[in-house]
Design a protein around this motif. Sequence first.
Motif, PDB file in Angstrom:
ATOM      1  N   MET A   1       0.814  -1.208   0.000  1.00 32.55           N
ATOM      2  CA  MET A   1       0.000   0.000   0.000  1.00 32.55           C
ATOM      3  C   MET A   1       0.847   1.257   0.000  1.00 32.55           C
ATOM      4  SD  MET A   1      -3.394  -0.788   1.954  1.00 32.55           S
ATOM      5  CE  MET A   1      -2.939  -1.094   3.612  1.00 32.55           C
ATOM      6  N   GLU A   2       2.005   1.180   0.654  1.00 35.87           N
ATOM      7  CA  GLU A   2       2.864   2.368   0.689  1.00 35.87           C
ATOM      8  C   GLU A   2       3.251   2.793  -0.716  1.00 35.87           C
ATOM      9  OE1 GLU A   2       3.227   4.547   2.947  1.00 35.87           O
ATOM     10  OE2 GLU A   2       1.883   3.185   4.006  1.00 35.87           O
ATOM     11  N   ALA A   3       3.546   1.801  -1.562  1.00 38.06           N
ATOM     12  CA  ALA A   3       3.935   2.114  -2.938  1.00 38.06           C
ATOM     13  C   ALA A   3       2.805   2.821  -3.673  1.00 38.06           C
ATOM     14  CB  ALA A   3       4.328   0.831  -3.672  1.00 38.06           C
ATOM     15  N   LEU A   4       1.582   2.345  -3.469  1.00 38.03           N
ATOM     16  CA  LEU A   4       0.442   2.986  -4.120  1.00 38.03           C
ATOM     17  C   LEU A   4       0.285   4.418  -3.616  1.00 38.03           C
ATOM     18  CD1 LEU A   4      -2.244   0.147  -4.081  1.00 38.03           C
ATOM     19  CD2 LEU A   4      -0.987   1.008  -6.045  1.00 38.03           C
ATOM     20  N   ARG A   5       0.396   4.570  -2.301  1.00 36.27           N
ATOM     21  CA  ARG A   5       0.241   5.916  -1.736  1.00 36.27           C
ATOM     22  C   ARG A   5       1.289   6.859  -2.294  1.00 36.27           C
ATOM     23  NH1 ARG A   5      -1.130   3.512   3.624  1.00 36.27           N
ATOM     24  NH2 ARG A   5      -3.395   3.653   3.645  1.00 36.27           N
ATOM     25  N   ARG A   6       2.507   6.370  -2.418  1.00 37.67           N
ATOM     26  CA  ARG A   6       3.590   7.235  -2.916  1.00 37.67           C
ATOM     27  C   ARG A   6       3.290   7.762  -4.314  1.00 37.67           C
ATOM     28  NH1 ARG A   6       7.228   3.936  -0.238  1.00 37.67           N
ATOM     29  NH2 ARG A   6       7.460   2.566  -2.026  1.00 37.67           N
ATOM     30  N   THR A   7       2.598   6.964  -5.130  1.00 36.10           N
ATOM     31  CA  THR A   7       2.332   7.440  -6.484  1.00 36.10           C
ATOM     32  C   THR A   7       1.002   8.192  -6.562  1.00 36.10           C
ATOM     33  OG1 THR A   7       1.200   5.432  -7.141  1.00 36.10           O
ATOM     34  CG2 THR A   7       3.566   5.480  -7.490  1.00 36.10           C
ATOM     35  N   GLY A   8       0.416   8.512  -5.416  1.00 41.49           N
ATOM     36  CA  GLY A   8      -0.790   9.338  -5.401  1.00 41.49           C
ATOM     37  C   GLY A   8      -2.056   8.573  -5.734  1.00 41.49           C
ATOM     38  N   LEU A   9      -2.023   7.254  -5.613  1.00 41.18           N
ATOM     39  CA  LEU A   9      -3.229   6.481  -5.939  1.00 41.18           C
ATOM     40  C   LEU A   9      -4.015   6.151  -4.686  1.00 41.18           C
ATOM     41  CD1 LEU A   9      -1.653   4.162  -8.625  1.00 41.18           C
ATOM     42  CD2 LEU A   9      -3.186   6.094  -8.980  1.00 41.18           C
ATOM     43  N   ASP A  10      -5.236   5.737  -4.877  1.00 43.84           N
ATOM     44  CA  ASP A  10      -6.092   5.309  -3.784  1.00 43.84           C
ATOM     45  C   ASP A  10      -5.730   3.911  -3.347  1.00 43.84           C
ATOM     46  OD1 ASP A  10      -7.775   7.353  -3.387  1.00 43.84           O
ATOM     47  OD2 ASP A  10      -9.416   6.569  -4.604  1.00 43.84           O
ATOM     48  N   ILE A  11      -6.165   3.555  -2.163  1.00 44.69           N
ATOM     49  CA  ILE A  11      -6.069   2.181  -1.697  1.00 44.69           C
ATOM     50  C   ILE A  11      -7.509   1.682  -1.626  1.00 44.69           C
ATOM     51  CG2 ILE A  11      -5.159   0.732   0.145  1.00 44.69           C
ATOM     52  CD1 ILE A  11      -3.067   2.627  -0.750  1.00 44.69           C
ATOM     53  N   PRO A  12      -7.772   0.434  -2.056  1.00 46.67           N
ATOM     54  CA  PRO A  12      -9.135  -0.076  -1.902  1.00 46.67           C
ATOM     55  C   PRO A  12      -9.546   0.034  -0.424  1.00 46.67           C
ATOM     56  CG  PRO A  12      -7.819  -1.588  -3.224  1.00 46.67           C
ATOM     57  CD  PRO A  12      -6.878  -0.549  -2.691  1.00 46.67           C
ATOM     58  N   GLN A  13     -10.812   0.388  -0.202  1.00 42.61           N
ATOM     59  CA  GLN A  13     -11.267   0.643   1.160  1.00 42.61           C
ATOM     60  C   GLN A  13     -11.117  -0.571   2.070  1.00 42.61           C
ATOM     61  OE1 GLN A  13     -14.588   3.124   1.771  1.00 42.61           O
ATOM     62  NE2 GLN A  13     -13.224   4.595   0.829  1.00 42.61           N
ATOM     63  N   ALA A  14     -11.391  -1.757   1.519  1.00 45.21           N
ATOM     64  CA  ALA A  14     -11.285  -2.963   2.341  1.00 45.21           C
ATOM     65  C   ALA A  14      -9.841  -3.167   2.800  1.00 45.21           C
ATOM     66  CB  ALA A  14     -11.775  -4.186   1.567  1.00 45.21           C
ATOM     67  N   ALA A  15      -8.878  -2.772   1.958  1.00 46.90           N
ATOM     68  CA  ALA A  15      -7.472  -2.915   2.326  1.00 46.90           C
ATOM     69  C   ALA A  15      -7.108  -1.939   3.442  1.00 46.90           C
ATOM     70  CB  ALA A  15      -6.578  -2.693   1.109  1.00 46.90           C
ATOM     71  N   ILE A  16      -7.689  -0.749   3.409  1.00 50.07           N
ATOM     72  CA  ILE A  16      -7.423   0.216   4.483  1.00 50.07           C
ATOM     73  C   ILE A  16      -7.980  -0.318   5.808  1.00 50.07           C
ATOM     74  CG2 ILE A  16      -7.818   2.564   5.320  1.00 50.07           C
ATOM     75  CD1 ILE A  16      -8.103   3.460   2.453  1.00 50.07           C
ATOM     76  N   LEU A  17      -9.180  -0.872   5.735  1.00 51.12           N
ATOM     77  CA  LEU A  17      -9.782  -1.429   6.949  1.00 51.12           C
ATOM     78  C   LEU A  17      -8.905  -2.560   7.495  1.00 51.12           C
ATOM     79  CD1 LEU A  17     -12.071  -1.603   9.018  1.00 51.12           C
ATOM     80  CD2 LEU A  17     -13.344  -3.025   7.391  1.00 51.12           C
ATOM     81  N   ALA A  18      -8.426  -3.419   6.591  1.00 56.92           N
ATOM     82  CA  ALA A  18      -7.572  -4.529   7.019  1.00 56.92           C
ATOM     83  C   ALA A  18      -6.312  -3.997   7.716  1.00 56.92           C
ATOM     84  CB  ALA A  18      -7.198  -5.392   5.820  1.00 56.92           C
ATOM     85  N   GLU A  19      -5.744  -2.959   7.136  1.00 56.03           N
ATOM     86  CA  GLU A  19      -4.527  -2.367   7.705  1.00 56.03           C
ATOM     87  C   GLU A  19      -4.808  -1.844   9.122  1.00 56.03           C
ATOM     88  OE1 GLU A  19      -3.371   1.429   6.033  1.00 56.03           O
ATOM     89  OE2 GLU A  19      -1.284   0.760   5.831  1.00 56.03           O
ATOM     90  N   ARG A  20      -5.948  -1.205   9.281  1.00 56.59           N
ATOM     91  CA  ARG A  20      -6.277  -0.621  10.587  1.00 56.59           C
ATOM     92  C   ARG A  20      -6.561  -1.701  11.617  1.00 56.59           C
ATOM     93  NH1 ARG A  20      -8.852   5.123   9.449  1.00 56.59           N
ATOM     94  NH2 ARG A  20      -9.225   5.015  11.693  1.00 56.59           N
ATOM     95  N   LEU A  21      -7.213  -2.766  11.187  1.00 62.25           N
ATOM     96  CA  LEU A  21      -7.488  -3.861  12.126  1.00 62.25           C
ATOM     97  C   LEU A  21      -6.178  -4.504  12.591  1.00 62.25           C
ATOM     98  CD1 LEU A  21     -10.602  -5.499  10.414  1.00 62.25           C
ATOM     99  CD2 LEU A  21     -10.570  -4.153  12.526  1.00 62.25           C
ATOM    100  N   LYS A  22      -5.241  -4.641  11.656  1.00 61.07           N
ATOM    101  CA  LYS A  22      -3.934  -5.212  12.020  1.00 61.07           C
ATOM    102  C   LYS A  22      -3.253  -4.347  13.068  1.00 61.07           C
ATOM    103  CE  LYS A  22      -2.574  -7.531   7.798  1.00 61.07           C
ATOM    104  NZ  LYS A  22      -1.831  -7.266   6.562  1.00 61.07           N
ATOM    105  N   LYS A  23      -3.330  -3.042  12.866  1.00 60.84           N
ATOM    106  CA  LYS A  23      -2.724  -2.116  13.848  1.00 60.84           C
ATOM    107  C   LYS A  23      -3.347  -2.275  15.223  1.00 60.84           C
ATOM    108  CE  LYS A  23      -0.638   1.622  11.247  1.00 60.84           C
ATOM    109  NZ  LYS A  23      -1.334   2.404  10.225  1.00 60.84           N
ATOM    110  N   GLN A  24      -4.570  -2.739  15.270  1.00 63.66           N
ATOM    111  CA  GLN A  24      -5.240  -2.963  16.551  1.00 63.66           C
ATOM    112  C   GLN A  24      -4.887  -4.342  17.112  1.00 63.66           C
ATOM    113  OE1 GLN A  24      -7.227  -0.808  18.191  1.00 63.66           O
ATOM    114  NE2 GLN A  24      -7.182   0.775  16.613  1.00 63.66           N
TER     115      GLN A  24
END
Lengths: 285, 288
Positions: free
Chosen positions: A235-258
């Motif tokens: 996801m970091e690579a996508l963010r660096r190029t100014g692209l979106d991340i699929p919403q489900a992937a963002i949720l997954a990332e946040r759950l992992k952080k928890q």
Amino acid sequence: MSIVAEKLTHIYLEGSPNESVAIDSIDLKIEAGEFWGIIGHTGSGKSTLVQHLNALMQPTSGRICVDGDDLKDKKNRREARKKVGLVFQYPEYQLFEETVLKDIAYGPMNMGESTEKAYEIAREAMVSVGLSPDEIEGRSPFELSGGQKRRVAIAGIIAIRPRYLVLDEPMAGLDPRGRKDILNLLKTLREKTGCAVIMISHSMDDIAQFADHVAVLNEGKLYKAGSVAEVFSDMEALRRTGLDIPQAAILAERLKKQGIEIDRSIYTVEQMLDFITEKTGGVSG
Amino acid sequence: MGDLLYNKQVMARIEIKNLTYFYADGETPVLDDVSLNVNEGEILAIVGHNGSGKSTLAKHMNALLLPYSGTVKIDGMDTLNEENTLSIRQKVGMVFQNPDNQIVTTVVEEDVGFGPENLGIPTDEILSRVSSSLEAVRMSEFAKNAPHMLSGGQKQRVAIAGILAMMPEVLILDEATAMLDPKGRQDVLNIAKKLNTESNMTVVMITQYMEEAVIADRVIVMHEGKIVKTGTPKTVFAYDSDIEKYSLELPHMARLRDGLIEKGIEIPHDALLIEELEKALCPLLQKN
Ligand SMILES: Nc1ncnc2c1ncn2[C@@H]1O[C@H](COP(=O)(O)OP(=O)(O)O)[C@@H](O)[C@H]1O
Ligand SMILES: Nc1ncnc2c1ncn2[C@@H]1O[C@H](COP(=O)(O)OP(=O)(O)O)[C@@H](O)[C@H]1O
Ligand SMILES: [Mg+2]
Ligand SMILES: [Mg+2]
């Protein structure tokens, strides 16, 4: 069978002060039957790249081969235009015939089919894009709705029965139903005919759900290419190029952080749904 | 806070009553008895299928189109009265879908000054407006550039700056993000939100992206020339909504929410944001 780009480079206005390197040394291999999503910021070179796939544009350097034939050769270019169908961005602006039937039949007729045969193919193409020939073939393309015009334009390309179907932002400007219709149409068409689909889109969620491979362009370079899982797991690579991340992937990332353990890559709503149902004991619905 | 809420509900900037409109006589109306208030300081999202009449409605809000029947008033001024047209256009600024069609000059700052110049604003004042508008959209460093060399998102920001320079009180974005890449879209949304919170700008945002409608205070759903639904994003996109009937879809997180609810998993029926799903899911998943 495949489309292969090797060190593919295109420079607009080469040698002039406004020279612009639109795509730079791109190496990419697209196998027959695959579904590729092409993503990248505006100006990253997506449209330039896809116009090389059917020899509409010639490389400044590097090369492009379709099913092993180098498109440097004029005869191969003519062949490639039959194999690789390209649907432009806002293709409805290029409808021109007086009836829908004639418009769609134009491609096959141009490739030497008889009028009768071309009409037959055109009607089949209409059905595959979800238009009813009886209702629509005699109408002027200009009196149709936006979503219908878009489908007529896609049918015009499908009618040349391409082995590789390339689409430049085919969902742009459509309402959600129209977008979903086009995506489902591409999916069904691929299942039925086995053609490859190569689709430029700004919707990461759609790509995550429908494509199996992704190429990410950034400032004319191929930034990343691979399976959907590989590309969307960084996801970091996508963010660096100014692209979106699929919403489900963002949720997954946040759950992992928890501190929640997630044992697989998740980038679509459906994958997330499966994961949660399993994890919570799979209360079945 | 209470006052703000009160204001939001009561002060109508735009009042539309029983508006009906046809492009050609004898056809079915493109707008069919539409009534709607746009309130001071709100972000109002308008969604609906292609051809549902959104742009036609928006063009009535700054007197680009005039009602066939019914009335449209901006701060009490009737659009049918021609004497009001200029002040209405000054109050209500509109940004369209295609940034290329909105750029008229060859230098960014001239383009931004074009509107106020037409309004007969003195030169000093124009210059200061141009510079503050470009700053608001974070395009100051491009003031001397040629617009056609900018990216789509940058052009759209210049178009917004051009509208801001006319100091409107209502900003209408008519699918202004449709042709932009994800970053360009986010930029435009952020600017709209910032103008709304910092300058209390009223924003009407027409969009085909339900994720964008989620940031609004209120959402209106149009279908075949009629308003078929009005409510907060939480009510319009709540569990069991019939939004698909209108050619629309749920935002992704609402789709996930509904899927989970159907599987018997407990999630608030109006959860809509990633944070809300995270909050609801964490305790469930940590247990297991
Ligand atoms: N006809 C053209 N002449 C000159 N430069 C061009 C032309 N078309 C595109 N470019 C430039 O090439 C780069 C890539 O453009 P394009 O392939 O259209 O990108 P994308 O489709 O990813 O937005 C951009 O910098 C663009 O300005
Ligand atoms: N200038 C026009 N002349 C005739 N018909 C129009 C014109 N503009 C829009 N329409 C028709 O009016 C209806 C509503 O269009 P529009 O307001 O643009 O819808 P939306 O913005 O929701 O897509 C459509 O059926 C469209 O074809
Ligand atoms: Mg492009
Ligand atoms: Mg519109």
